[in-house]
Design an enzyme around this catalytic site. Structure first.
Site, PDB file in Angstrom:
ATOM      1  CB  CYS A   7      30.069  -5.041-111.256  1.00  0.00           C
ATOM      2  SG  CYS A   7      29.577  -5.830-109.714  1.00  0.00           S
ATOM      3  CG  ASP A   8      31.332  -2.811-117.264  1.00  0.00           C
ATOM      4  OD1 ASP A   8      30.382  -1.994-117.272  1.00  0.00           O
ATOM      5  OD2 ASP A   8      32.394  -2.608-117.891  1.00  0.00           O
ATOM      6  N   PRO A   9      27.640  -5.255-116.958  1.00  0.00           N
ATOM      7  CG  PRO A   9      25.523  -5.781-116.056  1.00  0.00           C
ATOM      8  CD  PRO A   9      26.863  -5.166-115.707  1.00  0.00           C
TER       9      PRO A   9
END
Length: 467
Positions: A251-253
């Site tokens: 969830c941190d692209p």
């Protein structure tokens, strides 16, 4: 009474000063009240700048646009300085905002993008101290400090605060990296750094060194002969598989965590996925509703869009929810998000509505399941990458999503069925749907290729010759 209070304040100040002087690793930012005060002051300065700089200038004039751009730039620089000073969750928010090319003014995204690759770094002494503590097993006494709440200026801060302990547990990050590498092992274009467990602890993570250009750096890809459309397509495959099929989502692209590099030996372009601290695990019921919602959005089936949006907590705000998920206007959602690319006018409409509907957006974010918040953040970051690469709303990305949704729903239906005949029916329907998608993809390829143009021209001549 006042004299006693003054003496007490002096004693506290003196004691705090001695403690701060004696602890070279204690930062003023350890005190939440410092961060809150800094955030309030920055917000006040930015607000005052907008109010005074544009007050006496005619709206819509060239001078207004020029001054507004200057205020945007000054405000963005102040936000960047705030993020760098406060660190922690503020860096996370800054990185997120820096990736929203399709939503925020260019002055903001350009200024905040530096946080993707040049976030504030710890000193070498601080890093060596942590390594000595963990790998040398030195025991240090930690002083228990009163923790003040961070200044919450958007929902992302709350979620970042909740997830920050997990992100800082490096053993958890290592396990996530190995899990996703195994989960997506069939994607030979995906590279995840190897973890060296014998030299890792909760506070120290030693992993394989990998380098490349940031995934939103189109110029880097062109210089190195990397196909931009292929990278965008493969990144979509990775995330569709994570979200719809496995329910285990990185969830941190942001662009600092997703690199690209061309392999000298094979000539293939690789996507390198870094920073595996923050993952969202989706429940099965949530994942199925989310799959069916996206299927409805791709087919422009408004009844099912409404049905599954409501099931995911959107209520009467389902049109806004659909627009937030797709980053498209409501008109485009009704026509079909795979029909036409994002136009310049639609882009302006999206940016304008983001500010106009802020109260409704806040209400919506309070109503949807907590699982949805990190998915919305992930969607925002992926849309920002697509915007930078000029690949937004491509038909291929929706085809990949459709494939994953069909596979996920079919697998779920088979698991719930006890009839061999029914399971065979589901499998046949799945194969037929996937075959139709493959056929449509072939049609799109022919339509855009030179061979396709020749075939169309030949068929056209044959048609005219019969008359």
């Amino acid at each position: 009474m006042a004299r006693r209070a003054l003496k007490l304040a002096s004693l506290v100040a003196a004691t705090s000063g001695i403690y701060l002087y004696g602890n070279k690793f204690l930062d003023p930012n350890d005190f939440g009240v410092v961060r809150v005060g800094r955030a309030i002051a920055t917000t006040a300065v930015i607000t005052y700048d907008y109010l005074t700089s544009l007050r006496s200038v005619p709206y819509g004039s060239e001078e207004y646009d020029f001054l507004k751009s200057q205020v945007h730039l000054r405000s963005a620089e102040r936000l960047r300085e705030l993020c760098c000073a406060n660190r922690g969750t503020f860096i996370k928010v800054g990185q997120h905002l820096g990736a929203l090319d399709y939503l925020l003014p260019e002055e903001y995204t350009r200024t905040l993008k530096v946080l993707h690759s040049q976030a504030p770094q710890s000193t070498r002494q601080e890093i060596e101290q942590v390594i000595r503590e963990e790998l040398g097993k030195e025991v240090l006494l930690l002083v228990v400090k009163q923790i003040f709440p961070d200044f919450e200026f958007m929902w992302l801060v709350e979620e970042a605060k909740k997830n920050l302990p997990l992100e800082l547990d490096f053993l958890n990050e290592g396990r996530n990296a190995e899990k996703v590498a195994h989960m997506l092992k069939n994607f030979d274009f995906l590279k995840v750094p190897r973890i060296y467990w014998e030299l890792s602890t909760r506070r120290v993570l030693l992993m394989e060194f990998m380098e490349g250009g940031q995934v939103n750096d189109r110029a880097y890809m062109e210089r190195n002969g990397i196909n931009v459309n292929e990278i965008s397509r493969n990144l979509g495959k990775i995330y569709s598989e994570m979200i719809f099929v496995n329910g285990f989502v990185h969830c941190d692209p942001h662009p600092g965590n997703v690199l690209v590099k061309k392999c000298p030996a094979s000539g293939k372009a690789h996507i390198i996925l870094l920073d595996h601290g923050l993952y969202q695990v989706l429940s099965e019921s949530f994942r199925m509703d989310y799959c069916r919602l996206w299927q409805a959005l791709i087919k422009a089936d408004m009844k099912r869009v409404q049905k599954y949006s409501r099931r995911l907590g959107a209520g009467d705000l389902y049109p806004l929810f659909a627009c937030m998920l797709t980053a498209r206007s409501w008109e485009s959602v009704n026509r079909g998000i795979d029909r036409l690319p994002v136009s310049a006018s639609e882009d302006v409409e999206i940016r304008s509505n983001a500010a106009a509907y802020l109260p409704q957006i806040t209400q919506l974010l309070n109503n949807v399941p907590r699982q949805m918040l990190l998915l919305l953040k992930t969607n925002d970051l992926l849309r920002g990458i697509e915007s930078a690469l000029h690949t937004r709303a491509s038909a291929t990305s929706f085809l990949n999503m459709s494939r994953c949704c069909i596979r996920a729903v079919s697998t779920y239906q088979r698991s719930r069925s006890h009839s061999l005949y029914r399971r065979a029916q589901i499998t046949l329907a799945e194969a037929l749907s996937l075959w139709q998608i493959n056929l449509y993809e072939l049609f799109l390829w022919l339509k855009g290729s030179q061979l396709g143009n020749w075939v169309i021209a030949l068929l056209s001549r044959m048609h005219h010759s019969t008359y």
